[in-house]
Write a protein that holds these residues in place. Structure first.
Motif, mmCIF file in Angstrom:
data_model
loop_
_atom_site.group_PDB
_atom_site.id
_atom_site.type_symbol
_atom_site.label_atom_id
_atom_site.label_comp_id
_atom_site.label_asym_id
_atom_site.label_seq_id
_atom_site.Cartn_x
_atom_site.Cartn_y
_atom_site.Cartn_z
ATOM 1 N N PRO A 134 1.356 11.101 73.341
ATOM 2 C CA PRO A 134 0.237 10.159 73.508
ATOM 3 C C PRO A 134 0.377 8.934 72.612
ATOM 4 C CG PRO A 134 -0.420 12.030 72.158
ATOM 5 C CD PRO A 134 0.984 12.308 72.595
ATOM 6 N N LYS A 135 0.343 7.750 73.218
ATOM 7 C CA LYS A 135 0.421 6.512 72.442
ATOM 8 C C LYS A 135 -0.382 5.419 73.137
ATOM 9 C CE LYS A 135 5.072 7.332 70.573
ATOM 10 N NZ LYS A 135 4.913 7.310 69.126
ATOM 11 N N PHE A 136 -1.106 4.632 72.348
ATOM 12 C CA PHE A 136 -1.774 3.444 72.876
ATOM 13 C C PHE A 136 -0.837 2.241 72.731
ATOM 14 C CE2 PHE A 136 -5.970 5.540 71.508
ATOM 15 C CZ PHE A 136 -6.246 5.952 72.797
ATOM 16 N N MET A 137 -1.156 1.170 73.448
ATOM 17 C CA MET A 137 -0.382 -0.059 73.338
ATOM 18 C C MET A 137 -1.207 -1.127 72.660
ATOM 19 S SD MET A 137 1.061 -0.451 77.074
ATOM 20 C CE MET A 137 1.032 1.077 77.904
ATOM 21 N N MET A 138 -0.573 -1.914 71.797
ATOM 22 C CA MET A 138 -1.241 -3.097 71.248
ATOM 23 C C MET A 138 -1.356 -4.106 72.383
ATOM 24 S SD MET A 138 -1.917 -2.722 68.141
ATOM 25 C CE MET A 138 -1.731 -3.750 66.741
ATOM 26 N N ALA A 139 -2.544 -4.657 72.590
ATOM 27 C CA ALA A 139 -2.768 -5.538 73.748
ATOM 28 C C ALA A 139 -1.858 -6.760 73.727
ATOM 29 C CB ALA A 139 -4.233 -5.971 73.781
ATOM 30 N N ASN A 140 -1.424 -7.167 72.535
ATOM 31 C CA ASN A 140 -0.537 -8.332 72.455
ATOM 32 C C ASN A 140 0.826 -7.919 71.900
ATOM 33 O OD1 ASN A 140 -0.617 -11.005 73.185
ATOM 34 N ND2 ASN A 140 -0.800 -11.745 71.092
ATOM 35 N N GLY A 141 1.117 -6.630 71.989
ATOM 36 C CA GLY A 141 2.322 -6.092 71.360
ATOM 37 C C GLY A 141 3.566 -6.232 72.222
ATOM 38 N N THR A 142 4.657 -5.694 71.687
ATOM 39 C CA THR A 142 5.959 -5.880 72.331
ATOM 40 C C THR A 142 6.039 -5.197 73.682
ATOM 41 O OG1 THR A 142 6.740 -5.642 70.060
ATOM 42 C CG2 THR A 142 8.405 -5.935 71.730
ATOM 43 N N LEU A 143 5.458 -3.995 73.805
ATOM 44 C CA LEU A 143 5.561 -3.295 75.092
ATOM 45 C C LEU A 143 4.844 -4.078 76.194
ATOM 46 C CD1 LEU A 143 6.451 -1.024 76.901
ATOM 47 C CD2 LEU A 143 4.553 0.360 76.075
ATOM 48 N N VAL A 144 3.681 -4.629 75.870
ATOM 49 C CA VAL A 144 2.949 -5.420 76.869
ATOM 50 C C VAL A 144 3.766 -6.653 77.253
ATOM 51 C CG1 VAL A 144 0.863 -6.799 77.273
ATOM 52 C CG2 VAL A 144 0.694 -4.539 76.219
ATOM 53 N N ARG A 145 4.450 -7.247 76.270
ATOM 54 C CA ARG A 145 5.310 -8.395 76.578
ATOM 55 C C ARG A 145 6.460 -7.985 77.506
ATOM 56 N NH1 ARG A 145 4.538 -12.796 73.006
ATOM 57 N NH2 ARG A 145 2.856 -12.315 71.568
ATOM 58 N N VAL A 146 7.018 -6.800 77.258
ATOM 59 C CA VAL A 146 8.096 -6.307 78.138
ATOM 60 C C VAL A 146 7.551 -6.058 79.546
ATOM 61 C CG1 VAL A 146 9.686 -4.375 78.553
ATOM 62 C CG2 VAL A 146 9.488 -5.339 76.266
ATOM 63 N N SER A 162 -5.058 -8.501 64.993
ATOM 64 C CA SER A 162 -6.215 -9.364 65.314
ATOM 65 C C SER A 162 -6.003 -10.124 66.622
ATOM 66 C CB SER A 162 -6.559 -10.295 64.153
ATOM 67 O OG SER A 162 -5.467 -11.116 63.863
ATOM 68 N N GLU A 163 -4.742 -10.522 66.918
ATOM 69 C CA GLU A 163 -4.479 -11.187 68.210
ATOM 70 C C GLU A 163 -4.736 -10.213 69.361
ATOM 71 O OE1 GLU A 163 -0.407 -12.211 67.659
ATOM 72 O OE2 GLU A 163 -0.873 -13.827 66.236
ATOM 73 N N SER A 164 -4.344 -8.972 69.175
ATOM 74 C CA SER A 164 -4.546 -7.967 70.229
ATOM 75 C C SER A 164 -6.032 -7.698 70.435
ATOM 76 C CB SER A 164 -3.836 -6.654 69.856
ATOM 77 O OG SER A 164 -2.447 -6.854 69.783
ATOM 78 N N LEU A 165 -6.758 -7.659 69.334
ATOM 79 C CA LEU A 165 -8.210 -7.434 69.410
ATOM 80 C C LEU A 165 -8.877 -8.568 70.173
ATOM 81 C CD1 LEU A 165 -10.228 -5.337 68.150
ATOM 82 C CD2 LEU A 165 -10.704 -7.066 66.450
ATOM 83 N N ALA A 166 -8.418 -9.794 69.924
ATOM 84 C CA ALA A 166 -9.030 -10.960 70.566
ATOM 85 C C ALA A 166 -8.704 -11.014 72.055
ATOM 86 C CB ALA A 166 -8.538 -12.230 69.877
ATOM 87 N N ARG A 167 -7.583 -10.420 72.437
ATOM 88 C CA ARG A 167 -7.106 -10.591 73.810
ATOM 89 C C ARG A 167 -8.053 -9.995 74.846
ATOM 90 N NH1 ARG A 167 -1.002 -9.728 76.157
ATOM 91 N NH2 ARG A 167 -1.584 -10.396 78.222
ATOM 92 N N PHE A 168 -8.604 -8.816 74.550
ATOM 93 C CA PHE A 168 -9.506 -8.186 75.518
ATOM 94 C C PHE A 168 -10.957 -8.168 75.071
ATOM 95 C CE2 PHE A 168 -5.530 -6.582 77.147
ATOM 96 C CZ PHE A 168 -5.747 -6.643 78.513
ATOM 97 N N GLU A 169 -11.182 -8.663 73.853
ATOM 98 C CA GLU A 169 -12.541 -8.698 73.299
ATOM 99 C C GLU A 169 -13.227 -7.348 73.401
ATOM 100 O OE1 GLU A 169 -14.413 -11.935 75.295
ATOM 101 O OE2 GLU A 169 -13.185 -13.447 74.307
ATOM 102 N N GLY A 170 -12.433 -6.294 73.224
ATOM 103 C CA GLY A 170 -13.003 -4.937 73.249
ATOM 104 C C GLY A 170 -13.269 -4.478 71.832
ATOM 105 N N GLY A 171 -13.474 -3.184 71.675
ATOM 106 C CA GLY A 171 -13.743 -2.660 70.331
ATOM 107 C C GLY A 171 -12.472 -2.298 69.595
ATOM 108 N N SER A 172 -11.320 -2.484 70.231
ATOM 109 C CA SER A 172 -10.066 -2.123 69.577
ATOM 110 C C SER A 172 -8.961 -3.059 70.061
ATOM 111 C CB SER A 172 -9.682 -0.675 69.919
ATOM 112 O OG SER A 172 -8.949 -0.634 71.134
ATOM 113 N N PRO A 173 -7.805 -3.042 69.374
ATOM 114 C CA PRO A 173 -6.688 -3.887 69.824
ATOM 115 C C PRO A 173 -5.819 -3.184 70.867
ATOM 116 C CG PRO A 173 -6.110 -2.840 67.763
ATOM 117 C CD PRO A 173 -7.504 -2.379 68.096
#
Length: 444
Positions: A77-89, A212-223
């Motif tokens: 089980p793993k979450f993704m950072m909304a602005n992280g490398t996997l999302v960029r891939v 913080s960039e990931s948090l801002a991307r979806f404006e949710g409660g987490s990045p």
């Protein structure tokens, strides 16, 4: 199967599937095989019947848990950072069109026996019960420094060269106490242990900015974000990408044996009496056990529950990080929870995972601090497995072996392994600034 390929990929774990997708897009002729009859390898998702078969043998799941096929229980089980490398891939390869993502509700940290929301910017720092009033002001100043920091603009550095200044020295300049340092380093910068304090501060600052960039991307409660129906969708998305670009897939191929010439270079892979020739092999550690070494073990508990994790504001999906110092351990413990809101369980059911780098032979007692935070559980399973890393010299044998998955519940370390392997295989760096879907549309 008796053909020649540029690359044969063995195992359909996430790392192997991302690589076969990227290499196929590059125009290489790829054959992708797996001894299992399902995608995902170690990182597969199981329904309830499969979960029971793996952990309880011939027992059957109790009916009150609901329909088996409503469950997608991730083994890694793993979450993704909304602005992280996997999302960029994912965006780079256009695999996003095969997947649906949803933001994760909450990001929390365990501190002095309690679960707290992670404050991630200067305003949240002022409201957080993690700090006293004077500490809040100091933390706010530090958060503003990090938010304003721009590697290419020396005016934002305040006279500090963060490639030389250690994290400990940078934090010392702001006078932050150990308690604050603990949640910043582990729950925002996502370091796994405390070695980072003596390393250059630039890495920690970049990690905080990513949070913080990931948090801002979806404006949710987490990045964090997470695919609907769980992570099992990810390898399949990359497998589809590979197929679109001409890759060939074969599941259920028993005894995939890697063949070498007299100089020890790979020449092909044999299965069921047929040999496919190739120039290079990419695989997980299980396919070439004599070219890897054991580097540790991951202990994991999987719980099915009828409620969210207590003290997480009723979050239907959440991560709680338990920093090593809070538990007297050598590395962090991670709590991961998701539920029917991400289509991984029937309505009203929650799946929680507790994972850590194993420091003893007793996962039940070792994971207890995390399990104690879950509240009542309907069912719980324990798993402990070895972690391996390659010891071969890939320039000599043309074998590129991935590292086993670690205990963290986020993807950044996983994707870095993939990108480093891609560079070893091709001699190129993945240019994540290029949008492949835009490029292919332009070609049309």
């Amino acid at each position: 199967m008796d053909e020649e390929y540029d690359v044969i990929v063995l195992g359909t774990g996430l790392k192997e599937c991302i690589l076969s997708g990227l290499l196929s897009v590059d125009g290489l002729k790829v054959l992708h095989m797996d001894r299992n009859d399902y995608y995902g390898g170690e990182s597969t998702s199981l329904n309830l019947i499969q979960l029971w078969k793996r952990f309880r043998g011939d027992d059957k799941p109790p009916p009150h848990l609901g329909s088996s096929r409503d469950y997608n229980v991730d083994m890694v089980p793993k979450f993704m950072m909304a602005n992280g490398t996997l999302v960029r891939v994912l965006i780079h390869t256009d695999v996003t069109k095969y997947l649906y993502f949803k933001a994760v509700d909450g990001s929390f940290v365990f501190n002095k026996g309690k679960v707290h929301k992670v404050p991630s910017n200067d305003m949240e720092a002022l409201k957080s019960p993690l700090m006293g009033i004077f500490e809040k002001r100091r933390a706010r100043k530090f958060f503003i420094y990090v938010q304003d920091y721009n590697e290419s603009d020396p005016k934002t550095h305040e006279g500090l060269d963060l490639t030389r200044v250690t994290t400990r020295e940078l934090i010392g300049k702001y006078g932050l106490d150990d308690n604050t340092v603990d949640f910043i380093g582990h729950a925002i910068a996502l370091h796994r242990d405390d070695r980072y304090l003596n390393e250059p501060a630039v890495d920690t600052v970049k990690r905080m900015k990513l949070y913080s960039e990931s948090l801002a991307r979806f404006e949710g409660g987490s990045p964090y974000i997470y695919p609907l129906y769980g992570l099992g969708e990810l390898p399949q998305g990359f497998a589809r990408l590979s197929a679109v670009y001409g890759g060939t897939y074969m599941l259920n191929k028993p005894e995939c044996k890697v063949e070498f010439d007299d100089e020890g270079k790979v020449v092909g892979v044999t299965s069921e009496g047929e040999t496919a020739k190739c120039k290079k092999v990419v695989c997980d550690p299980s396919y070439l056990p004599n070219k890897v070494r054991k580097v540790g073990r991951v202990a994991r508990a999987i719980a099915i529950m009828s409620h969210p994790i207590p003290n997480t504001n009723d979050s239907h999906s959440a991560q709680v990080i338990l920093p090593q110092k809070q538990l007297g351990r050598k590395s962090d413990m991670y709590l991961f929870c998701c539920s029917y809101s991400h289509n991984v369980a029937p309505k009203g059911k929650f799946i929680a995972f507790v994972s850590a780098e194993a420091e003893t032979d007793h996962p039940e007692s070792e994971l207890k601090p995390g399990i104690d935070l879950l509240g009542p559980v309907d069912e719980i399973f324990y798993d402990i497995h070895d972690r391996y890393e390659p010891v071969n010299e890939s320039t000599l044998d043309n074998c590129y072996i991935s590292t086993s998955y670690d205990a963290t519940t986020h993807f950044e370390s996983t994707v870095l392994d993939v990108l480093n392997m891609y560079t070893s295989i091709t001699g190129k760096v993945v240019d994540l600034s290029v949008d492949l879907s835009a490029a292919s549309a332009a070609e049309e």
